[in-house]
Scaffold this active site. Structure first.
Site, PDB file in Angstrom:
ATOM      1  N   TYR A 175      15.378  39.760  58.332  1.00 13.72           N
ATOM      2  CA  TYR A 175      16.133  40.788  57.626  1.00 13.72           C
ATOM      3  C   TYR A 175      15.593  40.992  56.224  1.00 13.72           C
ATOM      4  O   TYR A 175      15.250  40.034  55.532  1.00 13.72           O
ATOM      5  CB  TYR A 175      17.618  40.399  57.537  1.00 13.72           C
ATOM      6  CG  TYR A 175      18.381  40.642  58.826  1.00 13.72           C
ATOM      7  CD1 TYR A 175      18.470  41.925  59.379  1.00 13.72           C
ATOM      8  CD2 TYR A 175      19.025  39.598  59.476  1.00 13.72           C
ATOM      9  CE1 TYR A 175      19.180  42.142  60.554  1.00 13.72           C
ATOM     10  CE2 TYR A 175      19.729  39.819  60.647  1.00 13.72           C
ATOM     11  CZ  TYR A 175      19.805  41.091  61.188  1.00 13.72           C
ATOM     12  OH  TYR A 175      20.492  41.303  62.340  1.00 13.72           O
ATOM     13  N   LYS A 208      39.806  15.032  57.198  1.00 16.07           N
ATOM     14  CA  LYS A 208      40.196  16.429  56.943  1.00 16.07           C
ATOM     15  C   LYS A 208      39.043  17.373  57.314  1.00 16.07           C
ATOM     16  O   LYS A 208      37.902  16.922  57.518  1.00 16.07           O
ATOM     17  CB  LYS A 208      40.564  16.585  55.464  1.00 16.07           C
ATOM     18  CG  LYS A 208      39.411  16.293  54.515  1.00 16.07           C
ATOM     19  CD  LYS A 208      39.894  16.023  53.095  1.00 16.07           C
ATOM     20  CE  LYS A 208      38.715  15.743  52.181  1.00 16.07           C
ATOM     21  NZ  LYS A 208      39.104  15.218  50.875  1.00 16.07           N
TER      22      LYS A 208
HETATM   23  C1  LIG Z   1      38.399  14.031  50.557  1.00 20.24           C
HETATM   24  C2  LIG Z   1      39.064  12.901  49.844  1.00 20.24           C
HETATM   25  C3  LIG Z   1      38.568  11.598  49.931  1.00 20.24           C
HETATM   26  C4  LIG Z   1      37.258  11.257  50.602  1.00 20.24           C
HETATM   27  O1  LIG Z   1      36.213  11.547  49.727  1.00 20.24           O
HETATM   28  P1  LIG Z   1      34.680  11.214  50.086  1.00 20.24           P
HETATM   29  O2  LIG Z   1      33.931  11.612  48.885  1.00 20.24           O
HETATM   30  O3  LIG Z   1      34.331  12.065  51.261  1.00 20.24           O
HETATM   31  O4  LIG Z   1      34.620   9.773  50.400  1.00 20.24           O
HETATM   32  C5  LIG Z   1      39.306  10.586  49.346  1.00 20.24           C
HETATM   33  N1  LIG Z   1      40.449  10.851  48.686  1.00 20.24           N
HETATM   34  C6  LIG Z   1      40.938  12.095  48.565  1.00 20.24           C
HETATM   35  C7  LIG Z   1      42.201  12.315  47.810  1.00 20.24           C
HETATM   36  C8  LIG Z   1      40.255  13.159  49.118  1.00 20.24           C
HETATM   37  O5  LIG Z   1      40.728  14.401  48.977  1.00 20.24           O
END
Ligand SMILES: *Cc1c(COP(=O)(O)O)cnc(C)c1O
Length: 368
Positions: free
Chosen positions: A263, A35
């Site tokens: 800045y 994702k």
């Molecule tokens: C993002 C996510 C993961 C992966 O988590 P990590 O900490 O990056 O390993 C697994 N399960 C769900 C439901 C998630 O939303």
């Protein structure tokens, strides 16, 4: 390489990390979480590299559609599920597996399913984010099976605090899901990266749970070679960082003691030195929250960030004797400078730093 920042993505390291992760959960099926543009690493390149995996997982439907449009035929799981009958129809058409986490999604499935679907029923065991009360699980499993007689119903939960190795919450969440799973005929998925690498009994829970299907794991951050644990690097866990974030020095000049830098003139030099300007800023994904002193690696030594980070540039104190030349490459995180070490300087965690990488022209993700 242009003079802008770039995130170099080492696809071979992804495969190495996948093997390391599989070692922690032998026999488990793997859902690779890609994702948010694969945590900033470039979703399509990552999906292509991992296409032989049991499933890819994204948060939302448009991400999954982008994968299919790019020709990725690997199973894809929608971690947030679908929210309308149109979305459900699209998921069925493209054979996406869906998480069902709320009553509205159950109603959709009960009203308009015309084909077999793989459903992950999400149980909220204590994170209090997505998912159903464990007490509803039995009834939900029956209803989903009735609505989806040709498809599969699977069970999943998500840990809130698995990166805390003494966390009582993780033990309690495991106890709750074990009760739900007891006697279940189907597949079960529990562990994210932290649960896989920090809780061997959960990563490899086959013998501790009573169910008949496959055990699945859901690694995200560890695939990218990053440790989910504060104070431990991916390297210490046998992982290889996938992303190398770097940019060139585009100016070097003397800086008198008492000069204001950047800045708001926030930083004031306390001695005569040489100022370096590096072509990476918050418009590339180098957080504006990085404080004075954040280490940056150039020509084998660490130099401190000074002054506010700009959109396209940042300043460093190269030291009075610096010989660095315009065009030299600085590492913002990567080899010799683990992101786990850099992140606290921005009150960040590696997750949000990598997700912040911008795919602007000058900060192109380059894969090798
Ligand atoms: C993002 C996510 C993961 C992966 O988590 P990590 O900490 O990056 O390993 C697994 N399960 C769900 C439901 C998630 O939303």
């Amino acid at each position: 390489m242009s003079f802008g920042a770039r995130a170099l993505i080492r696809l071979g390291a992804l495969t190495h990390n996948l093997h390391t992760i599989q070692h922690a959960a032998p026999g488990a099926k793997v859902m690779a979480v890609i994702k948010a543009n694969a945590y900033g690493h470039g979703m399509l390149a990552v999906a292509e590299q991992l296409k032989g995996i049991d499933s890819l997982a994204v948060a939302r439907l448009p991400e999954a559609l982008e994968l299919r449009r790019a020709g990725i035929e690997t199973p894809i799981t929608l971690l947030s599920g679908v929210f309308s009958s149109e979305e459900l129809a699209t998921a069925l058409e493209h054979e996406f597996d869906v998480v069902v986490h709320c009553w509205e999604q159950l109603a959709l499935i009960e009203s308009s399913l015309d084909r077999a679907l793989t459903i992950w029923l999400k149980i909220d065991t204590g994170m209090n984010r997505l998912g159903f009360d464990p007490r509803a699980a039995g009834d939900l499993i029956r209803r989903l099976r009735a609505a989806n007689p040709l498809g599969e119903v699977r069970l999943m939960t998500h840990f809130a605090d698995a990166d805390n190795l003494d966390g009582a919450l993780t033990t309690e969440q495991f106890r709750r899901i074990a009760a739900v799973v007891d006697g279940f005929e189907g597949a079960v998925s529990l562990a994210n990266s932290a649960a896989m690498l920090g809780w061997p009994d959960i990563a490899d829970a086959r013998d501790r749970l009573n169910f008949t299907g496959d055990l699945w794991v859901r690694p995200g951050i560890a695939l990218y070679g990053i440790s989910p644990f504060v104070g431990r690097t991916g390297k210490e866990l046998g992982l290889q960082p996938v992303m190398q974030f770097e940019a060139r020095l585009i100016a070097r000049k003397p800086l008198a003691a008492g000069s204001h830098v950047g800045y708001k003139g926030r930083y004031v030099s306390d001695a005569t030195t040489q100022l370096g300007i590096i072509a990476a800023g918050y418009g590339d994904g180098y957080s504006r929250h990085f404080r004075d002193g954040t280490p940056i690696l150039i020509n084998g030594r660490r130099v401190p960030l000074i002054g506010n980070v700009s959109m396209d540039m940042l300043a460093v104190d190269l030291g009075p004797d610096a010989r660095d030349a315009v065009g030299d490459i600085a590492t913002l995180w990567g080899d010799g400078l683990p992101i786990e070490e850099v992140a606290p300087w921005a009150d960040a965690i590696p997750y949000d730093l990598v997700c912040g990488i911008m795919n602007r022209e000058s900060a192109k993700l380059v894969t090798e």
